[in-house]
Design a protein around this motif. Structure first.
Motif, PDB file in Angstrom:
ATOM      1  N   ARG A  19      -1.971   5.477   1.947  1.00  0.00           N
ATOM      2  CA  ARG A  19      -0.511   5.590   2.073  1.00  0.00           C
ATOM      3  C   ARG A  19      -0.161   6.545   3.209  1.00  0.00           C
ATOM      4  NH1 ARG A  19       2.095   6.510  -3.687  1.00  0.00           N
ATOM      5  NH2 ARG A  19       3.964   6.363  -2.418  1.00  0.00           N
ATOM      6  N   TRP A  21      -0.929   2.439   5.679  1.00  0.00           N
ATOM      7  CA  TRP A  21      -1.592   1.154   5.447  1.00  0.00           C
ATOM      8  C   TRP A  21      -1.178   0.508   4.130  1.00  0.00           C
ATOM      9  CZ3 TRP A  21      -7.288   2.479   7.139  1.00  0.00           C
ATOM     10  CH2 TRP A  21      -7.308   2.655   8.528  1.00  0.00           C
ATOM     11  N   GLU A  43       1.984   0.709   0.942  1.00  0.00           N
ATOM     12  CA  GLU A  43       3.221   1.302   0.440  1.00  0.00           C
ATOM     13  C   GLU A  43       3.396   0.926  -1.020  1.00  0.00           C
ATOM     14  OE1 GLU A  43       6.706   0.048   2.570  1.00  0.00           O
ATOM     15  OE2 GLU A  43       6.012  -1.995   2.703  1.00  0.00           O
ATOM     16  N   LYS A  92       1.786  -2.656  -1.788  1.00  0.00           N
ATOM     17  CA  LYS A  92       1.912  -3.617  -0.698  1.00  0.00           C
ATOM     18  C   LYS A  92       1.093  -3.167   0.493  1.00  0.00           C
ATOM     19  CE  LYS A  92       5.200  -6.087   2.103  1.00  0.00           C
ATOM     20  NZ  LYS A  92       6.051  -5.727   3.190  1.00  0.00           N
ATOM     21  N   THR A 120       0.670  -2.917   4.227  1.00  0.00           N
ATOM     22  CA  THR A 120       1.613  -2.926   5.346  1.00  0.00           C
ATOM     23  C   THR A 120       1.017  -3.717   6.515  1.00  0.00           C
ATOM     24  OG1 THR A 120       0.710  -0.941   6.359  1.00  0.00           O
ATOM     25  CG2 THR A 120       2.465  -0.620   4.696  1.00  0.00           C
TER      26      THR A 120
END
Length: 142
Positions: free
Chosen positions: A79, A83, A85, A99, A101
């Motif tokens: 995070r 990379w 979220e 998720k 990214t």
């Protein structure tokens, strides 16, 4: 306890053999993935998020056989690098979705060819032992 017992356990314990093999494989993949800034564990975690829809924390923890606290700790550096979220789960206000990214997807895409090469080499080394049988046995234990 006789030393012979120690030798017997060393030579027959599936748990010890699996732990030793897992550490050796992790070191091998860690070294190979280092140029793209990933460890083998981070690669697996990012790959587990590469889905059509963001998964919830619990499903990722189950897939990776981790408790939620360990998963949360492992997510922190990903995070921080932007990379991964965490999003609110629209179906459950208390839950979170994870998720990958765009930057995380790029890192994963850079790592896949490295993983493919190393994995192919490992499979070739295990050809006589039957890597498919080994994977099947490990899945059965998990």
């Amino acid at each position: 306890m006789p030393f012979a017992t120690t030798l017997h356990v060393r030579d027959h314990c599936l748990c010890l053999a699996a732990q030793r093999a897992a550490r050796a494989l992790a070191r091998r993949f860690d070294a190979a993935l280092k140029p793209v800034g990933l460890t083998s564990g981070q690669f697996s975690l990012l790959m587990s998020l590469n889905r059509p829809a963001p998964p919830n924390l619990g499903s990722v923890a189950r897939l990776l056989a981790m408790d939620r606290t360990t998963l949360t700790a492992n997510l922190k550096p990903l995070r921080k690098r932007g990379w991964v979220e965490s999003l609110p789960d629209p179906k459950d206000g208390r839950g979170r979705l994870l998720k990958l990214t765009g930057a995380g997807a790029e890192a994963l895409a850079a790592a896949v060819p490295i993983w493919t090469e190393v994995h192919g080499a490992v499979d070739a080394e295990l050809a006589e032992a039957g890597p498919g049988d080994l994977r099947g046995g490990l899945r059965a234990l998990a």
